[in-house]
Design an enzyme around this catalytic site. Structure first.
Site, PDB file in Angstrom:
ATOM      1  CD  GLN A   1      -1.281  -0.269   3.504  1.00  0.00           C
ATOM      2  OE1 GLN A   1      -2.000  -1.032   3.439  1.00  0.00           O
ATOM      3  NE2 GLN A   1      -1.107   0.705   4.733  1.00  0.00           N
ATOM      4  N   GLY A   2       0.413   2.276  -0.484  1.00  0.00           N
ATOM      5  CA  GLY A   2       0.992   3.618  -0.586  1.00  0.00           C
ATOM      6  C   GLY A   2       0.004   4.627  -0.432  1.00  0.00           C
ATOM      7  CE1 TYR A   3      -1.972   5.421   4.154  1.00  0.00           C
ATOM      8  CE2 TYR A   3       0.212   4.321   3.863  1.00  0.00           C
ATOM      9  CZ  TYR A   3      -1.192   4.542   4.541  1.00  0.00           C
ATOM     10  OH  TYR A   3      -1.395   3.490   5.156  1.00  0.00           O
ATOM     11  CG  LEU A   4      -2.491   8.524  -3.992  1.00  0.00           C
ATOM     12  CD1 LEU A   4      -4.187   7.981  -4.638  1.00  0.00           C
ATOM     13  CD2 LEU A   4      -1.620   8.766  -5.098  1.00  0.00           C
TER      14      LEU A   4
ATOM     15  CD  GLU B   1       2.311  12.881  -0.488  1.00  0.00           C
ATOM     16  OE1 GLU B   1       2.051  12.405   0.583  1.00  0.00           O
ATOM     17  OE2 GLU B   1       1.882  13.804  -0.944  1.00  0.00           O
TER      18      GLU B   1
END
Length: 155
Positions: free
Chosen positions: A27-30, A80
């Protein structure tokens, strides 16, 4: 509006691993603003976009939408900072479902269990492998672990 009420705990020992092999999550964060996070998650062949509001005690607004896997992969490339990678196991105990996350990469060594509740006062039986509660410690939020990994805390 969707509301998430969850409690988070450190995990002791390895008895929780008896539940099976688990599933890999990336998972990643916008967006990781303290007032809101926007996350892209791939788990197996499924993907979601999740928007979470600011914590109000144990509760926060949560909106989750299924995504086509190809779109999620492209969105992950826009995220990010580093990704969070972990193995998640679903563990049943005393009629309740726990999500136990064994973190990988820069967060290796961290194992956290979460339980989602219907209300903040809901009672539950603690599994024997449950350790200290960290629900109110922002360092353990996945969005923070991406920026400030567990393996760097001693520095």
């Amino acid at each position: 509006m969707g509301i998430e009420i969850e409690r988070k705990f450190l995990v002791l020992g390895e008895a929780w691993k008896d539940s099976g092999p688990g599933e890999f999550i990336s998972q990643g964060y916008l967006n990781r603003d303290p007032a809101r996070t926007v996350r892209v998650r791939i788990k197996g062949e499924s993907a979601w976009l999740t928007i979470k509001g600011k914590n109000q005690g144990l509760a926060r607004a949560e909106f989750e939408y299924a995504l086509p896997l190809a779109d999620a992969k492209q969105l992950l490339a826009l995220c990010e900072g580093p990704r969070i990678e972990k193995i998640r196991r679903e563990v049943q105990h005393a009629g309740m479902s726990w999500e136990v996350d064994e973190f990988l990469g820069n967060n290796a060594g961290l194992v956290v269990a979460e339980i989602e509740l219907n209300n903040a006062e809901q009672e539950f039986e603690r599994p024997p492998w449950l350790g200290e509660e960290v629900s109110h410690d922002a360092r353990y939020f996945n969005s923070q672990l991406a920026n400030n990994p567990y393996t760097c805390w001693g520095e």
